[in-house]
Design a protein around this motif. Structure first.
Motif: not given
Length: 115
Positions: A49-62, A97-101
């Motif tokens: 995942t990469i966020t919309s603001v700031g571009g922070s990335a998160h990954y599955a452990d795999s 692509a995902r936001d609140w709605l």
């Protein structure tokens, strides 16, 4: 709204691929972007995942340490750089692509890791 993935294919174990997903029809910069994969007979799995603001990335452990997600808001494109690929990475890879709605999906691109 469209999300179009590309860059999949056949690669040997240990190899690399770079997936791209070009978005259109919505305000790309406002959406978090995700890469999922789905192997035959398995549930769809969130990889990165990469966020919309700031571009922070998160990954599955795999995939942590092997895959890198990035985005270019000027090009409405999200990327997934995949290194040190393993046979178990074989799957269809989807851009999301995902936001609140809202929640949009691409059609997927096949990645096959085999010698």
């Amino acid at each position: 709204v469209q999300l179009v993935e590309s860059g999949g294919g056949l690669v040997q174990p240990g190899g690399s691929l770079r997936l791209s997903c070009v978005a259109s029809g919505f305000t790309f910069s406002r959406f978090a972007m995700n890469w999922y994969c789905q192997a035959p007979g398995k549930e769809r799995e969130l990889l990165a995942t990469i966020t919309s603001v700031g571009g922070s990335a998160h990954y599955a452990d795999s995939v942590k340490g092997r895959f890198t997600i990035s985005r270019d808001n000027a090009k409405n494109t999200v990327y997934l750089q995949m290194n040190s690929l393993k046979p178990e990475d074989t799957a269809v890879y989807y851009c999301n692509a995902r936001d609140w709605l809202l929640d949009y999906w691409g059609q997927g691109t096949q990645v096959t890791v085999s010698s």
